[in-house]
Design an enzyme around this catalytic site. Structure first.
Site, PDB file in Angstrom:
ATOM      1  N   VAL A   9       0.870  -1.175   0.000  1.00  0.00           N
ATOM      2  CA  VAL A   9       0.000   0.000   0.000  1.00  0.00           C
ATOM      3  C   VAL A   9       0.908   1.227   0.000  1.00  0.00           C
ATOM      4  CG1 VAL A   9      -2.000  -1.070   1.120  1.00  0.00           C
ATOM      5  CG2 VAL A   9      -0.176  -0.073   2.526  1.00  0.00           C
ATOM      6  N   SER A  10       0.371   2.344  -0.428  1.00  0.00           N
ATOM      7  CA  SER A  10       1.211   3.535  -0.598  1.00  0.00           C
ATOM      8  C   SER A  10       1.537   4.267   0.698  1.00  0.00           C
ATOM      9  CB  SER A  10       0.549   4.510  -1.578  1.00  0.00           C
ATOM     10  OG  SER A  10       0.449   3.917  -2.852  1.00  0.00           O
TER      11      SER A  10
END
Length: 199
Positions: A9-10
């Site tokens: 995930v970012s």
């Protein structure tokens, strides 16, 4: 030899649950909270995954979608080629397909589909950045743009993209002062980047 999963995930506040619904099927899960703009081989958990591959501990990797590898088509295809050369089967869940067929022969359909999806991921990122630039340009033209509002905060993802050269220097073991100088930012910003990278 193990079957593992790679999750990305970012940012820290993004939920990984959607990518981890089948966790019990794997002997190990690698979870990175890094921008897709960061090369796979430069991410903290991805480095551990590569080290385990080099030790001969892994023979199959699952990812939820191809953009978990990256947002750059060259980076995506480079990693797939790396896996193929080591006869590691990569399974992309949202297309339900393996990178290698029986006897570890590269799957031509997989490569074609992944090339298309990789280009889409790269295009989406480019379009997002272009929309952001256009929004700033229009705001400046109207005289309403004054930069980032006081008290607002860039996400980890945005900081790593904005100060890519700083992150690169720090990953290479350079000092904070050198990284700040090359990235043309303050020492405090370089320290923030260092904290993000050390998470």
């Amino acid at each position: 030899m193990a079957k593992v999963k790679y999750v990305r995930v970012s940012t820290d506040d993004q939920n990984t649950a959607r990518q981890e619904i089948n966790n019990n099927d794997f002997s190990k899960i690698y979870i990175d909270k890094e921008s897709g703009a960061i090369k796979f081989a430069e991410r903290k958990e991805a480095k551990k995954l590569i080290a385990d591959i080099d030790k001969g501990n892994i023979n199959e990797i699952h990812i939820s979608s191809v953009d978990r590898l990256g947002r750059n088509i060259i980076d995506i295809l480079t990693m797939i080629e790396y896996f193929n050369q080591r006869q590691i089967k990569l399974f992309v869940e949202n297309i339900g397909m393996f990178s290698l067929l029986d006897e570890n022969i590269p799957n031509p359909s997989f490569k074609m589909i992944v090339s298309v999806l990789g280009n889409v991921a790269e295009m989406e990122r480019h379009n997002m950045l272009e929309r952001q630039k256009q929004g700033i340009y229009l705001a400046k033209a109207k005289g309403t743009y004054k930069g980032r509002l006081y008290g607002t905060k860039l996400t980890d993802d945005q900081l790593l993209v904005k100060y890519k050269s700083v992150a690169k220097e720090l990953r290479n073991g350079e000092s904070l002062r050198r990284a700040a100088k090359i990235g043309q930012c303050s020492l405090g910003t370089a320290q923030k980047i260092q904290r993000i990278l050390s998470k």
